[in-house]
Write a protein that holds these residues in place. Structure first.
Motif, PDB file in Angstrom:
ATOM      1  N   LEU A  30      24.176   5.718   4.045  1.00 12.29           N
ATOM      2  CA  LEU A  30      24.110   4.657   3.031  1.00 12.29           C
ATOM      3  C   LEU A  30      23.172   3.523   3.431  1.00 12.29           C
ATOM      4  N   THR A  31      23.068   3.244   4.741  1.00 15.12           N
ATOM      5  CA  THR A  31      22.183   2.151   5.158  1.00 15.12           C
ATOM      6  C   THR A  31      20.725   2.497   4.819  1.00 15.12           C
TER       7      THR A  31
ATOM      8  N   GLN B  87       0.825  -1.220   0.000  1.00 12.00           N
ATOM      9  CA  GLN B  87       0.000   0.000   0.000  1.00 12.00           C
ATOM     10  C   GLN B  87       0.860   1.271   0.000  1.00 12.00           C
ATOM     11  N   ILE B  88       2.165   1.102   0.194  1.00 13.27           N
ATOM     12  CA  ILE B  88       3.072   2.264   0.187  1.00 13.27           C
ATOM     13  C   ILE B  88       3.181   2.814  -1.238  1.00 13.27           C
ATOM     14  N   ASP B  89       3.029   4.151  -1.387  1.00 10.66           N
ATOM     15  CA  ASP B  89       3.091   4.755  -2.720  1.00 10.66           C
ATOM     16  C   ASP B  89       4.463   5.299  -3.073  1.00 10.66           C
ATOM     17  N   ALA B  90       5.253   5.647  -2.050  1.00  9.63           N
ATOM     18  CA  ALA B  90       6.589   6.198  -2.318  1.00  9.63           C
ATOM     19  C   ALA B  90       7.439   6.049  -1.067  1.00  9.63           C
ATOM     20  N   ILE B  91       8.748   6.055  -1.276  1.00  4.92           N
ATOM     21  CA  ILE B  91       9.659   5.891  -0.134  1.00  4.92           C
ATOM     22  C   ILE B  91      10.633   7.062  -0.099  1.00  4.92           C
ATOM     23  N   ALA B  92      10.598   7.800   1.009  1.00  6.00           N
ATOM     24  CA  ALA B  92      11.498   8.947   1.183  1.00  6.00           C
ATOM     25  C   ALA B  92      12.605   8.557   2.144  1.00  6.00           C
ATOM     26  N   TYR B  93      13.807   9.030   1.879  1.00  6.48           N
ATOM     27  CA  TYR B  93      14.914   8.726   2.794  1.00  6.48           C
ATOM     28  C   TYR B  93      15.824   9.936   2.910  1.00  6.48           C
ATOM     29  N   THR B  94      16.560  10.005   4.028  1.00  8.75           N
ATOM     30  CA  THR B  94      17.515  11.099   4.226  1.00  8.75           C
ATOM     31  C   THR B  94      18.742  10.842   3.370  1.00  8.75           C
TER      32      THR B  94
ATOM     33  N   ASN C  62      16.087   2.458  -1.409  1.00  8.46           N
ATOM     34  CA  ASN C  62      16.175   2.184  -2.855  1.00  8.46           C
ATOM     35  C   ASN C  62      15.842   0.736  -3.185  1.00  8.46           C
ATOM     36  N   ALA C  63      16.291  -0.195  -2.335  1.00  4.09           N
ATOM     37  CA  ALA C  63      16.002  -1.611  -2.587  1.00  4.09           C
ATOM     38  C   ALA C  63      14.496  -1.869  -2.470  1.00  4.09           C
TER      39      ALA C  63
ATOM     40  N   ALA D 109      12.077   0.342  -2.780  1.00  2.00           N
ATOM     41  CA  ALA D 109      11.385   1.032  -3.876  1.00  2.00           C
ATOM     42  C   ALA D 109      11.497   0.219  -5.168  1.00  2.00           C
ATOM     43  N   PHE D 110      12.666  -0.358  -5.387  1.00  2.00           N
ATOM     44  CA  PHE D 110      12.888  -1.165  -6.590  1.00  2.00           C
ATOM     45  C   PHE D 110      11.993  -2.401  -6.555  1.00  2.00           C
ATOM     46  N   ALA D 111      11.940  -3.062  -5.388  1.00  2.00           N
ATOM     47  CA  ALA D 111      11.143  -4.288  -5.258  1.00  2.00           C
ATOM     48  C   ALA D 111       9.648  -3.994  -5.429  1.00  2.00           C
ATOM     49  N   LEU D 112       9.216  -2.848  -4.921  1.00  2.00           N
ATOM     50  CA  LEU D 112       7.789  -2.513  -4.977  1.00  2.00           C
ATOM     51  C   LEU D 112       7.432  -1.750  -6.255  1.00  2.00           C
ATOM     52  N   ASN D 113       8.482  -1.368  -7.020  1.00  2.00           N
ATOM     53  CA  ASN D 113       8.294  -0.548  -8.211  1.00  2.00           C
ATOM     54  C   ASN D 113       7.592   0.781  -7.891  1.00  2.00           C
ATOM     55  N   LYS D 114       8.102   1.447  -6.854  1.00  2.00           N
ATOM     56  CA  LYS D 114       7.536   2.738  -6.416  1.00  2.00           C
ATOM     57  C   LYS D 114       8.632   3.796  -6.465  1.00  2.00           C
ATOM     58  N   PRO D 115       8.259   5.072  -6.548  1.00  2.00           N
ATOM     59  CA  PRO D 115       9.296   6.113  -6.582  1.00  2.00           C
ATOM     60  C   PRO D 115      10.024   6.246  -5.250  1.00  2.00           C
ATOM     61  N   VAL D 116      11.290   6.649  -5.345  1.00  2.00           N
ATOM     62  CA  VAL D 116      12.076   6.896  -4.143  1.00  2.00           C
ATOM     63  C   VAL D 116      12.400   8.400  -4.117  1.00  2.00           C
ATOM     64  N   ILE D 117      12.265   8.995  -2.929  1.00  2.00           N
ATOM     65  CA  ILE D 117      12.425  10.454  -2.834  1.00  2.00           C
ATOM     66  C   ILE D 117      13.551  10.789  -1.860  1.00  2.00           C
TER      67      ILE D 117
END
Ligand code: KG4
Ligand code: ZN
Length: 340
Positions: free
Chosen positions: A89-90, A72-79, A96-97, A99-107
């Motif tokens: 980096l962690t 149900q997550i639409d996007a993933i934001a990270y510092t 990013n991993a 977001a890639f698996a879920l095919n969602k945008p990463v911010i």
């Protein structure tokens, strides 16, 4: 839109879920303070390793708290920065991993932008434009904020950040890590007028600040006392509390004087105070009472590092249809250099 926020820039792993319709649905935090305490400060490699262990369980706990499933997550934001390279980096890899698996945008989100927008998580929130005072362990800056992404640096500390000065002074007074908040507590017990420390750059006619000399003034005072009386068991308690009080007075006199100047210079009527030092009781007291100015602080839980502010900033970028960034982190990254 449901945004997962990941914060891992220093010694706190924060994960949160922010929904653009319903607001903040969940936030989970793990602080590494106890782990770093025995070393008297943050050990970067230990910080990175711990983040790796925490990210998955904290994300699962967030999903459970919000009663959501991962898809149900639409996007993933990270510092993305600034912060400790390995620690960043962690979070970046995890985000990013996933977001890639879920095919969602990463911010990718700027840590200080997260802090600066965190008062917007409150019910009683500022509107644009406002002056932001960012006071953390790594930065002390005044920004003119006209909109999401429209930030102009007005002035900053030319050496130590205010939080760093709190921590270093606490350390030289023998207080356990992290000393800033402890110093602030002891300041309440001080007797006024027993010491006098300088107010650096108070009259510099600009919005820059300097806090490293203040720490040196405390060191000189402590050394003088130690040469006069027996301090094998540490400074006498009352003397230490008096020093804490005057140190805090000096930092907060400078911050509040410069805040008044920033408001006058911009003509803005709203002040936002964010970052760890924004939890300081005296700073809150002094900046809440500026005539004709409305002051906003983030809720206490979102003053220090957390995932909620990253999820929120990410959601704001998503609303503006910001393109996703490349997978990299930026240990050093001036806030006014973010491109929108
Ligand atoms: O924003 P933050 O959690 O992490 C950074 O991005 O740096 O801020 C941490 C800083 C530390 O230097 C800590 O000593 C300071 O905030 N801090 C305080 C208080 N609580 C945290 N400084 C003064 N008074 C406090 N109550
Ligand atoms: Zn921070």
């Amino acid at each position: 839109m449901l945004v997962l926020g990941i914060e891992s820039s220093c010694d706190e792993t924060g994960v949160a879920l922010y929904d653009t319709e319903q607001g903040l649905l969940a936030h989970q935090l793990h602080t590494q303070i106890a782990m770093h305490a025995e070393y008297g400060g943050v050990v970067p490699e230990l910080a990175s390793r711990d983040h790796i262990h925490r990210l998955t369980p904290l994300t699962q706990a967030c999903l459970q708290e919000a009663d959501k499933t991962i898809d149900q997550i639409d996007a993933i934001a990270y510092t993305q920065g600034p912060g400790l390279g390995g620690a960043l980096l962690t979070g970046a890899s995890f985000a990013n991993a996933l977001a890639f698996a879920l095919n969602k945008p990463v911010i990718p989100v700027h840590h200080l932008e997260g802090h600066m927008l965190s008062p917007l998580l409150s019910e009683h929130k500022p509107s644009f434009p406002f002056v932001a005072l960012l006071v953390s362990g790594g930065h002390t800056q005044f920004m003119a904020v006209k909109n999401i992404g429209d930030y102009t640096l007005l002035g900053e500390s030319i050496d130590d950040a205010a939080g760093e000065a709190f921590d270093k002074t606490a350390k030289l007074l023998g207080l356990p890590y992290p000393g800033g908040a402890k110093l602030a507590e002891l300041a309440k017990l001080g007797q006024p007028g027993t010491f006098h420390f300088p107010r650096p750059m108070l009259h510099s006619h600009d919005l820059n600040m300097s806090f490293s000399g203040l720490k040196t003034a405390v060191l000189t005072t402590v050394n003088k006392i130690k040469s006069e009386i027996d301090c094998t068991n540490g400074l006498p308690e009352q003397t230490r509390n008096n020093i804490c009080q005057e140190f805090q007075n000096a930092v907060i006199d400078v911050l509040s004087s410069k805040a008044r100047q920033a408001l006058k210079q911009t003509g803005f009527r709203q002040l936002v105070v964010a970052g760890g030092v924004g939890a300081n009781w005296q700073l809150r007291q002094q900046l809440s009472n500026l005539p004709g100015i409305e002051t906003f602080f983030p809720p206490m839980a979102y003053c220090t590092d957390n995932g909620a502010m990253i999820a929120f900033a990410g959601a704001m970028h998503l609303a503006q249809a910001q393109p996703a960034g490349s997978f990299n982190v930026k240990a050093r990254w001036p806030l006014n250099e973010i491109v929108h």
